[in-house]
Scaffold this motif. Structure first.
Motif, short mmCIF file in Angstrom:
data_model
loop_
_atom_site.label_atom_id
_atom_site.label_comp_id
_atom_site.label_asym_id
_atom_site.label_seq_id
_atom_site.Cartn_x
_atom_site.Cartn_y
_atom_site.Cartn_z
N GLU A 52 -14.12 18.28 19.25
CA GLU A 52 -15.34 17.57 18.90
C GLU A 52 -15.04 16.60 17.76
O GLU A 52 -14.12 16.80 16.97
N CYS A 81 -19.06 16.12 26.93
CA CYS A 81 -20.39 15.60 26.61
C CYS A 81 -20.25 14.58 25.49
O CYS A 81 -19.50 14.80 24.53
N CYS A 118 -23.06 14.17 30.06
CA CYS A 118 -22.00 15.14 30.34
C CYS A 118 -21.35 14.81 31.68
O CYS A 118 -22.02 14.34 32.61
N GLU A 151 -17.84 16.04 22.53
CA GLU A 151 -17.59 17.48 22.49
C GLU A 151 -17.02 17.92 23.83
O GLU A 151 -17.55 17.56 24.88
N LEU A 153 -16.15 21.03 26.35
CA LEU A 153 -16.67 22.37 26.61
C LEU A 153 -15.83 23.03 27.69
O LEU A 153 -15.26 22.38 28.56
N GLU A 163 -20.42 28.23 26.16
CA GLU A 163 -20.44 26.87 26.60
C GLU A 163 -21.22 26.80 27.92
O GLU A 163 -21.26 27.75 28.68
N ASP A 182 -26.17 31.06 19.26
CA ASP A 182 -26.84 30.29 18.21
C ASP A 182 -28.34 30.51 18.23
O ASP A 182 -29.00 30.43 17.18
N SER A 253 -26.03 28.08 23.00
CA SER A 253 -25.39 27.45 21.84
C SER A 253 -26.06 26.10 21.57
O SER A 253 -26.84 25.60 22.38
N GLU A 254 -25.75 25.54 20.42
CA GLU A 254 -26.29 24.24 20.04
C GLU A 254 -25.16 23.22 20.00
O GLU A 254 -24.10 23.47 19.41
N HIS A 255 -25.41 22.07 20.63
CA HIS A 255 -24.46 20.97 20.64
C HIS A 255 -25.21 19.70 20.28
O HIS A 255 -26.25 19.41 20.87
N PHE A 256 -24.71 18.95 19.32
CA PHE A 256 -25.35 17.73 18.86
C PHE A 256 -26.80 17.99 18.42
O PHE A 256 -27.67 17.16 18.59
N TRP A 260 -28.35 24.43 24.24
CA TRP A 260 -27.74 24.47 25.58
C TRP A 260 -27.76 25.90 26.09
O TRP A 260 -27.44 26.84 25.36
#
Length: 290
Positions: A52, A81, A118, A151, A153, A163, A182, A253-256, A260
């Motif tokens: 990332e 992504c 993505c 990122e 995954l 992921e 998360d 989980s959290e992305h940006f 997710w």
């Protein structure tokens, strides 16, 4: 700075290779289009070694190829992504797969905001992102910046990694998910929106209980009761998410800064699984039952 951290300029059709000294590290790159001059055949090439990071291109000119080559060679990352900066509307964005470019978004596509795109990183070679800026005369170049965050995954693993994946969680993964995610939220699916261009689905959730969240993804809904909270969870389009009746336990989980989806069993099914695991002392952590 080590040699692998130095981006390079490659010229199409096998012409000369030039070295650049741009601000870069293993995860992030910042550089200028001035370094390439005005030759339209020149492509700046950058190699990044993390899962990332970010790319910032000041005075973008000609083209920029960003190869994502994480150092963890034993781990297979099959999804990439990216979250474009609002100013990325000044460039065409392609993804490179199997040596061919596929258009992701165009420079006249408007402001991208916080959108996340993505795509699958299949094939023997690592994924690459290709930016093509609109041509400008050196005399009229104005300071502008295009860029994105990225990122990589991988599919969920047996150790509880979260992921995005479409494979249903098994019992062990689900028990781990409520401990390591998360966010862990109980609630109803209100709506599901699909975006084929971004290859994602957005699940709108009305949460009746928020057990845990890393940031305020779920917040009180302005038009609902004080006990309920509202939020959105993303998943991959290929998962074919659909609305369902009854309560679910959403984990992920959290992305940006976005949620997710990881595991999402029906709440009653999770209760049955958890109670059996607790009786057999197989639960990975204590989960509050109410």
């Amino acid at each position: 700075m080590s040699p692998e951290m130095l981006p390079s300029v490659i010229v199409l059709a096998g012409l000369q290779v030039l070295a650049l000294h741009c601000a870069a590290d293993l995860c992030n790159w910042t550089g200028s289009g001035f370094a390439a001059g005005a030759d339209p055949r020149v492509v700046l090439q950058v190699r990044l070694r993390c899962t990332e990071g970010s790319v910032t291109w000041v005075y973008p000119g000609q083209a920029l190829r960003v190869a994502l080559e994480p150092n963890l060679s034993s781990v297979r990352y099959n999804t990439v992504c990216i979250q474009p900066s609002p100013s990325l509307s000044g460039a065409n964005v392609f993804i490179e797969r199997a040596g061919e470019l596929e258009l992701l978004t165009t420079e006249d596509g408007g402001r991208t905001g916080r959108q996340v795109f993505c795509f699958q990183a299949d094939g023997p070679h690592g994924p690459a992102i290709y930016l093509q800026a609109g041509l400008q005369s050196p005399r009229t170049w104005s300071r502008r910046t295009v860029g994105f965050r990225y990122e990589l995954l991988r599919n969920r693993s047996a150790n509880g990694g979260l992921e995005p994946s479409c494979r249903p969680c098994n019992d062990t993964e689900l028990l781990m998910a409520v401990c390591s995610s998360d966010f862990v939220v109980r609630g109803y699916i209100k709506n599901v929106l699909h975006d084929s261009r971004r290859q994602t689905s957005l699940v709108e959730v009305l949460a009746t209980k928020v057990y845990r969240q890393r940031s305020r993804v779920f917040a009180p809904h302005p038009h609902a009761s004080s006990q309920s909270q509202h939020g959105h969870i993303r998943t991959l389009l290929q998962c074919h998410a659909t609305p369902g009746d009854g309560q679910f336990l959403f984990t992920g989980s959290e992305h940006f800064g976005e949620a997710w989806l990881g595991c999402a069993p029906r709440y009653k099914d999770f209760l049955s699984l958890y109670q059996k695991a607790k009786m057999g002392r197989r639960n990975a952590c204590d989960f509050p039952l109410d």
